[in-house]
Motif scaffolding. Structure first.
Motif, PDB file in Angstrom:
ATOM      1  N   TRP A  33       0.845  -1.188   0.000  1.00 35.03           N
ATOM      2  CA  TRP A  33       0.000   0.000   0.000  1.00 35.03           C
ATOM      3  C   TRP A  33       0.886   1.246   0.000  1.00 35.03           C
ATOM      4  N   LEU A  34       0.457   2.286  -0.670  1.00 34.94           N
ATOM      5  CA  LEU A  34       1.194   3.545  -0.692  1.00 34.94           C
ATOM      6  C   LEU A  34       0.862   4.343   0.565  1.00 34.94           C
ATOM      7  N   GLU A  35       1.894   4.866   1.203  1.00 31.97           N
ATOM      8  CA  GLU A  35       1.742   5.701   2.396  1.00 31.97           C
ATOM      9  C   GLU A  35       1.974   7.152   1.988  1.00 31.97           C
ATOM     10  N   GLN A  36       1.262   8.088   2.599  1.00 37.20           N
ATOM     11  CA  GLN A  36       1.412   9.496   2.242  1.00 37.20           C
ATOM     12  C   GLN A  36       2.842   9.985   2.377  1.00 37.20           C
ATOM     13  N   TRP A  37       3.547   9.475   3.372  1.00 38.88           N
ATOM     14  CA  TRP A  37       4.892   9.967   3.666  1.00 38.88           C
ATOM     15  C   TRP A  37       5.988   9.298   2.837  1.00 38.88           C
ATOM     16  N   ASP A  38       5.644   8.278   2.057  1.00 37.44           N
ATOM     17  CA  ASP A  38       6.643   7.496   1.334  1.00 37.44           C
ATOM     18  C   ASP A  38       6.824   8.017  -0.097  1.00 37.44           C
ATOM     19  N   ASP A  39       7.508   9.156  -0.235  1.00 42.13           N
ATOM     20  CA  ASP A  39       7.690   9.784  -1.552  1.00 42.13           C
ATOM     21  C   ASP A  39       8.323   8.852  -2.592  1.00 42.13           C
ATOM     22  N   SER A  55      -7.144   9.361  -4.640  1.00 45.60           N
ATOM     23  CA  SER A  55      -8.591   9.496  -4.483  1.00 45.60           C
ATOM     24  C   SER A  55      -9.073   8.855  -3.193  1.00 45.60           C
ATOM     25  N   PHE A  56      -8.345   7.868  -2.692  1.00 47.05           N
ATOM     26  CA  PHE A  56      -8.764   7.122  -1.514  1.00 47.05           C
ATOM     27  C   PHE A  56      -7.868   7.361  -0.308  1.00 47.05           C
ATOM     28  N   CYS A  57      -6.877   8.211  -0.435  1.00 47.67           N
ATOM     29  CA  CYS A  57      -5.869   8.353   0.606  1.00 47.67           C
ATOM     30  C   CYS A  57      -6.446   8.956   1.888  1.00 47.67           C
ATOM     31  N   HIS A  58      -6.127   8.322   3.007  1.00 48.61           N
ATOM     32  CA  HIS A  58      -6.559   8.740   4.333  1.00 48.61           C
ATOM     33  C   HIS A  58      -5.293   9.040   5.138  1.00 48.61           C
ATOM     34  N   ASN A  59      -5.341  10.044   6.006  1.00 51.32           N
ATOM     35  CA  ASN A  59      -4.149  10.423   6.771  1.00 51.32           C
ATOM     36  C   ASN A  59      -3.560   9.267   7.571  1.00 51.32           C
ATOM     37  N   TYR A  60      -4.395   8.408   8.157  1.00 53.88           N
ATOM     38  CA  TYR A  60      -3.903   7.318   8.984  1.00 53.88           C
ATOM     39  C   TYR A  60      -3.788   6.008   8.216  1.00 53.88           C
ATOM     40  N   TYR A  61      -4.797   5.664   7.414  1.00 52.39           N
ATOM     41  CA  TYR A  61      -4.838   4.363   6.738  1.00 52.39           C
ATOM     42  C   TYR A  61      -4.183   4.365   5.369  1.00 52.39           C
ATOM     43  N   GLY A  62      -3.740   5.513   4.887  1.00 51.68           N
ATOM     44  CA  GLY A  62      -3.174   5.570   3.546  1.00 51.68           C
ATOM     45  C   GLY A  62      -4.246   5.253   2.515  1.00 51.68           C
ATOM     46  N   GLU A  63      -3.901   4.454   1.514  1.00 55.44           N
ATOM     47  CA  GLU A  63      -4.866   4.124   0.456  1.00 55.44           C
ATOM     48  C   GLU A  63      -5.629   2.828   0.721  1.00 55.44           C
ATOM     49  N   ARG A  64      -5.435   2.223   1.893  1.00 54.47           N
ATOM     50  CA  ARG A  64      -6.052   0.930   2.186  1.00 54.47           C
ATOM     51  C   ARG A  64      -7.566   1.010   2.057  1.00 54.47           C
ATOM     52  N   ARG A  65      -8.126   0.008   1.389  1.00 52.71           N
ATOM     53  CA  ARG A  65      -9.566  -0.072   1.198  1.00 52.71           C
ATOM     54  C   ARG A  65      -9.911  -1.454   0.674  1.00 52.71           C
ATOM     55  N   ASN A  66     -11.173  -1.777   0.711  1.00 55.07           N
ATOM     56  CA  ASN A  66     -11.675  -3.036   0.163  1.00 55.07           C
ATOM     57  C   ASN A  66     -12.781  -2.712  -0.827  1.00 55.07           C
TER      58      ASN A  66
END
Length: 127
Positions: A33-39, A55-66
């Motif tokens: 999963w891509l993390e916001q901080w991982d340039d 489009s799905f990025c969350h501050n804590y969960y990153g792009e994780r989704r189902n």
């Protein structure tokens, strides 16, 4: 066969591809999963992946989704929903954070199909 990306609690950094058709089921680690901080990871990702992830990025969960869709004849929506709900992390497990999630024992490889999905068919297993 449609690929899907469930989040597995015991592997919080792994994108898991879900592919199924008829009685066949495959769950495999496909990416991270891509993390916001991982340039560097964002720069290495394709432009399509970056667009979708942002489009799905969350501050804590990153792009994780189902995202799951079930199609078929004789499916029992309540049975499917109950099986998926039983697989969710509890509030207590969720509060443990990523390190705690990784310590949760992973389910057996075939647990996700042991309940079956059809009113008219016996439970199926990939084992």
């Amino acid at each position: 066969m449609q690929p899907r990306s469930p989040v597995v609690g015991s592997r919080p950094d792994s994108v898991v591809a879900w592919r199924s058709a008829g009685p066949y089921l495959e769950l495999a680690e496909a990416d991270r999963w891509l993390e916001q901080w991982d340039d560097p990871a964002w720069e290495a990702a394709s432009s399509q992946r970056r667009t979708l992830a942002s489009s799905f990025c969350h501050n804590y969960y990153g792009e994780r989704r189902n995202e799951l869709t079930f199609t078929g004849v004789g499916l029992d929506p309540q049975r499917i929903r109950s099986a998926l709900d039983a697989a969710l992390l509890t509030d207590a497990e969720l509060s443990l954070g990523r390190e705690g999630w990784a310590a949760i024992p992973a389910p057996p490889p075939c647990a996700c199909v042991s309940a079956g999905t059809s009113k008219n068919s016996a439970p199926r297993s990939c084992c």
